[in-house]
Design an enzyme around this catalytic site. Structure first.
Site, PDB file in Angstrom:
ATOM      1  N   LYS A  75      38.458  42.887 -16.996  1.00 17.39           N
ATOM      2  CA  LYS A  75      38.166  42.964 -15.571  1.00 17.39           C
ATOM      3  C   LYS A  75      37.937  44.343 -14.997  1.00 17.39           C
ATOM      4  CE  LYS A  75      39.123  40.606 -11.154  1.00 17.39           C
ATOM      5  NZ  LYS A  75      40.124  39.323 -10.602  1.00 17.39           N
ATOM      6  N   SER A 127      38.142  35.785  -8.205  1.00 16.47           N
ATOM      7  CA  SER A 127      37.433  36.978  -8.305  1.00 16.47           C
ATOM      8  C   SER A 127      36.812  37.341  -9.730  1.00 16.47           C
ATOM      9  CB  SER A 127      38.147  38.032  -7.737  1.00 16.47           C
ATOM     10  OG  SER A 127      39.404  38.151  -8.290  1.00 16.47           O
ATOM     11  N   SER A 150      42.117  33.386  -9.073  1.00 17.06           N
ATOM     12  CA  SER A 150      40.916  34.189  -9.614  1.00 17.06           C
ATOM     13  C   SER A 150      40.759  34.198 -11.097  1.00 17.06           C
ATOM     14  CB  SER A 150      41.348  35.576  -9.314  1.00 17.06           C
ATOM     15  OG  SER A 150      40.971  35.680  -7.545  1.00 17.06           O
TER      16      SER A 150
END
Length: 486
Positions: A75, A150, A174
């Site tokens: 990420k 996210s 997330s």
């Protein structure tokens, strides 16, 4: 869902394919598919090729692990030395850290191959990944729908077969919510089980690095590789998990006590509720004991979470001022104006909203009424969860109250979107582990995720329960075509 890591590792160790060849297949797939999914926001192909060469040497010398030579992704808020890492925010434009996060150091030492950084909500603030300055990643199950947030870019890359697995961060769901939306597996470990060193902070007492993968076994393999105490992170805990991946399937679920909290199903549509309760019946049919419980404190979790998370965000994001790194406003008269204009231009609307909320609840006159009270209620949540786990071994609940939103769905207000976190935030508040596994697709063909929750440091228990379900239930979700399918 099919395992990816072990079969690829077998191909690599047998010489059927080299890591260099495998990496080129993933690179070609990314060049073709990323235009469609917008999963990757920066690419590290040259480094990946070098890492693949190193992995092939490790394999030839007999020093390989299951992860050696397997291409993966991080990420965009997990640091790696010299690689663009922007949290998908304009304010970190051009930022390249000069050190590796602990999780990447561990994976790199095992010969992992990193393909690039993946899309996310700006500073991990959102439930759809649409707050990214690079535009939203798209759901491989249906590109007219969001990936969740996210860690949406990681979920899109894994579901779309353009990464074998990925690491994300989970502050309020997330990792688990994007896993649910994209029909893959997502593990949020116990707070402290994995080092946060090198993870760019959002809410420091809530953040946890987690794993997204195509199967429970793959998830366990990666967790085993990256968990453990770290001198660089004083919140990490020295706990011996053993080798969880090797224990999967060795015990059945007979006698397993599964708690079902009615509050987790309030407001869930009947199709999702039915799918998850059908999954619970499968456990029961194989000897598990189902215990109905009540957790009224769950209703306090969402306001507690948003008060604490925004307060910590307002503190953590104070370091972004345009002075040392990242974006800086072009015209200003003095330092104060430069900082003001930099933050105004550099932060997106959702990040500004949460900074303002956090600053408000920490301000004089409101601290006791909001932040202090939220911290006290957090202790109540922790206590109630501990009491529940005296009665049962695991909890089963929905991962999210809905399947993937259509693109550009805003709800009536930002609060409506915050409500989508209602099933996941209690886990971060209490610091316990949870895993999301897909159970079936809804009538629109979108995946429904089931959340399996355990007490602190019970990753072995929840992974075993998830593995049992994955191996016993009929696969009603399936895999996405395209990408690398070996």
């Amino acid at each position: 869902m099919k395992e990816i890591i072990a079969p690829l590792s077998k191909m690599l160790s047998s010489g059927e394919i080299s890591s260099v060849e495998l990496t080129e297949k993933y690179i070609s797939a990314i060049e073709q598919e990323n235009k469609r999914y917008n999963a990757y926001v920066s690419l590290t192909f040259d480094k990946a090729r070098q890492q693949a060469q190193t992995a092939d040497k490790m394999i030839a010398e007999g020093n390989a692990t299951l992860l050696t030579g397997i291409p993966m992704t991080l990420k965009d808020n997990i640091c790696s030395d010299g690689d663009l890492t922007t949290c998908c925010s304009k304010i970190l434009k051009g930022f390249r850290p000069y050190y590796d996060s602990t999780v990447w150091s561990k994976l790199k030492a095992q010969g992992a191959v990193m393909l690039g950084k993946t899309n996310m909500d700006e500073f991990a603030m959102g439930s759809t990944s649409e707050t990214s300055c690079y535009g939203a990643p798209l759901n491989p199950r249906n590109v007219n729908h969001v990936t969740g947030g996210s860690s949406g870019g990681v979920a899109a890359a894994v579901a779309g077969n353009i990464a074998a697995y990925g690491l994300g961060s989970d502050t309020g769901g997330s990792v688990r919510q994007p896993a649910s939306f994209c029909g893959i597996v997502g593990l949020k470990p116990t707070y402290g089980a994995i080092s946060r060193y090198g993870l760019i902070a959002y809410g420091s007492s809530l953040d946890q690095i987690g794993v997204l993968a195509n199967s429970v076994k793959d998830t366990a393999v990666v967790f085993d590789a990256i968990s453990g105490v770290d001198a660089n992170d004083q919140t990490s805990v020295d706990f011996n998990f053993g080798n969880i991946a090797d224990t999967l399937g060795q015990t059945d679920v007979k006698g397993l006590k599964i708690g079902i909290a009615k509050e987790y199903f309030d407001g869930i549509n009947e199709e999702m509720k039915s799918a998850i309760l059908d999954a619970v019946k499968l456990f029961e049919a194989n000897g598990a004991e189902i215990i109905d419980i009540s957790l009224p404190v769950l209703k306090q979790a969402l306001p507690v979470y948003y008060i604490i998370a925004c307060a910590e965000a307002s503190s953590n994001l104070g370091r972004y001022d345009g002075i040392r790194y990242g974006y800086r406003a072009e015209s200003f008269n003095d330092v104060e104006e430069m900082i003001l204009k930099t933050r105004t231009e550099g932060f997106g609307d959702e990040v500004k909203r949460r900074i303002m909320l956090g600053t408000y609840v920490l301000s004089s006159g409101y601290y006791d009424a909001y932040y202090k009270k939220a911290c006290l209620l957090r202790e109540n949540l922790i206590s109630d969860f501990e009491e529940i786990f005296d009665k049962c071994d695991i909890l089963i609940a929905p991962t999210a109250p809905n399947t993937a939103f259509p693109l550009n769905f805003k709800g009536a207000s930002p609060v409506d979107m915050y409500l989508s976190d209602i099933a996941t935030v209690p886990i971060n508040i209490t610091g316990v582990p949870a895993i999301s596994v897909p159970v079936k697709n809804d009538s629109n063909g979108l995946p429904i995720g089931m959340q399996i929750i355990g007490k602190k440091f019970s990753e072995g228990a929840i992974l075993n329960a998830a593995y049992f379900y994955e191996k016993t239930a009929e696969d009603k979700v399936g895999n996405v075509s395209g990408g690398v399918n070996l």
